[in-house]
Each structure stands twice: as structure tokens, then as C-alpha cells.
Design a protein around this motif. Sequence first.
Motif, mmCIF file in Angstrom:
data_model
loop_
_atom_site.group_PDB
_atom_site.id
_atom_site.type_symbol
_atom_site.label_atom_id
_atom_site.label_comp_id
_atom_site.label_asym_id
_atom_site.label_seq_id
_atom_site.Cartn_x
_atom_site.Cartn_y
_atom_site.Cartn_z
ATOM 1 N N SER A 40 -21.362 26.345 35.007
ATOM 2 C CA SER A 40 -22.702 26.123 34.466
ATOM 3 C C SER A 40 -22.765 24.839 33.646
ATOM 4 O O SER A 40 -23.690 24.038 33.800
ATOM 5 C CB SER A 40 -23.114 27.314 33.596
ATOM 6 O OG SER A 40 -23.147 28.485 34.372
ATOM 7 N N SER A 41 -21.773 24.628 32.797
ATOM 8 C CA SER A 41 -21.732 23.406 31.988
ATOM 9 C C SER A 41 -21.587 22.171 32.870
ATOM 10 O O SER A 41 -22.239 21.149 32.642
ATOM 11 C CB SER A 41 -20.569 23.469 30.995
ATOM 12 O OG SER A 41 -20.707 24.552 30.126
ATOM 13 N N VAL A 45 -28.554 13.234 36.723
ATOM 14 C CA VAL A 45 -28.822 14.578 36.190
ATOM 15 C C VAL A 45 -29.089 14.499 34.687
ATOM 16 O O VAL A 45 -30.081 15.049 34.196
ATOM 17 C CB VAL A 45 -27.645 15.530 36.497
ATOM 18 C CG1 VAL A 45 -27.817 16.860 35.800
ATOM 19 C CG2 VAL A 45 -27.505 15.729 38.001
ATOM 20 N N LEU A 46 -28.222 13.799 33.959
ATOM 21 C CA LEU A 46 -28.434 13.665 32.514
ATOM 22 C C LEU A 46 -29.644 12.792 32.204
ATOM 23 O O LEU A 46 -30.353 13.041 31.232
ATOM 24 C CB LEU A 46 -27.183 13.095 31.841
ATOM 25 C CG LEU A 46 -26.047 14.073 31.626
ATOM 26 C CD1 LEU A 46 -24.856 13.379 30.996
ATOM 27 C CD2 LEU A 46 -26.479 15.247 30.774
ATOM 28 N N ARG A 99 -22.452 21.754 36.024
ATOM 29 C CA ARG A 99 -23.701 21.473 36.760
ATOM 30 C C ARG A 99 -24.725 20.818 35.833
ATOM 31 O O ARG A 99 -25.447 19.910 36.247
ATOM 32 C CB ARG A 99 -24.292 22.750 37.330
ATOM 33 C CG ARG A 99 -23.548 23.288 38.508
ATOM 34 C CD ARG A 99 -24.268 23.124 39.822
ATOM 35 N NE ARG A 99 -23.535 23.855 40.844
ATOM 36 C CZ ARG A 99 -22.668 23.310 41.680
ATOM 37 N NH1 ARG A 99 -22.417 22.031 41.639
ATOM 38 N NH2 ARG A 99 -22.038 24.045 42.562
ATOM 39 N N THR A 100 -24.794 21.279 34.603
ATOM 40 C CA THR A 100 -25.770 20.752 33.657
ATOM 41 C C THR A 100 -25.575 19.261 33.415
ATOM 42 O O THR A 100 -26.553 18.527 33.289
ATOM 43 C CB THR A 100 -25.693 21.513 32.317
ATOM 44 O OG1 THR A 100 -25.994 22.887 32.569
ATOM 45 C CG2 THR A 100 -26.659 20.963 31.292
ATOM 46 N N ILE A 101 -24.313 18.805 33.379
ATOM 47 C CA ILE A 101 -24.079 17.381 33.126
ATOM 48 C C ILE A 101 -23.995 16.563 34.407
ATOM 49 O O ILE A 101 -23.849 15.349 34.354
ATOM 50 C CB ILE A 101 -22.826 17.150 32.272
ATOM 51 C CG1 ILE A 101 -21.563 17.571 33.026
ATOM 52 C CG2 ILE A 101 -22.948 17.813 30.917
ATOM 53 C CD1 ILE A 101 -20.318 16.903 32.529
ATOM 54 N N LEU A 125 -32.686 14.852 32.299
ATOM 55 C CA LEU A 125 -32.819 15.755 31.158
ATOM 56 C C LEU A 125 -33.083 15.029 29.848
ATOM 57 O O LEU A 125 -33.845 15.511 29.004
ATOM 58 C CB LEU A 125 -31.553 16.602 31.002
ATOM 59 C CG LEU A 125 -31.292 17.660 32.062
ATOM 60 C CD1 LEU A 125 -29.910 18.270 31.874
ATOM 61 C CD2 LEU A 125 -32.355 18.739 32.011
#
Length: 115
Positions: free
Chosen positions: A62-63, A14-15, A65-67, A18
Motif C-alpha cells: 500500500s505504501s 504519482v506523487l 503504490r502510494t508513492i 497527489l
Amino acid sequence: MTQANGKLPLDMAVLEALFGDDLELRLGILDEFCAVTITYLQEFQAAQDPVAIGAVAHKLKSSARTIGAHPLADICAGLESAGRNGQQAIIDQLLPRLEPEIRRVADFVAALERA
């Protein structure tokens, strides 16, 4: 790396998707996330009702999931839904799983830094 239910605490892809292959940048983001989770834990402890718990869970979800911290995000999604629906029994089931999952993420990040 520690696993629960066969899942790693972080999906590094995921990271990578991004931020590319800059490991130093990704580790910096993960360090910041781990530091901020202390604040979230304090907010959970201060929350007085299901709605407040759901609101904190929404932010952390949310945080997470982002990482790529999917197991943690899944716990938060359950807390968010239970908070929105006033389901205290589900909150009581999920809250004890929160801190150990945050610890798994932190341990995973620490292992990455040592590697």
C-alpha cells in the motif's frame, strides 16, 4: 536512474498528482518511505509463516503504490497473495527480490536529491 525490466523504481507522476510540483515535499515523503522500509524488512525477517509474510507485504504494498514504487508494490502483491494462499514456493521466489528492489528505490531517491 536504474531500471529493471524497463521500469523505473518510482513513477514520480504519482506523487506529483497527489502533492503538486513541490519537489521538497515529495522528496521528504520519499525519504520517510525509505526510512520506514528498514522496519518492513525487519518485519519480513521476523515473520514466521506465510500469513505473517502476507500481512507485512500488504502494508508495504500500500505504501509503495502510494508513492509510485510500482515494481516494489508488484513484488509485495505477489507476496501478499502467496502468503494468503500458503504458497511457500512463491514466497521463496519473491522474498529475495524484495531487498534489492527497496535498494533501487532508495538509490533512485538519492539520485533525485543530488540532481
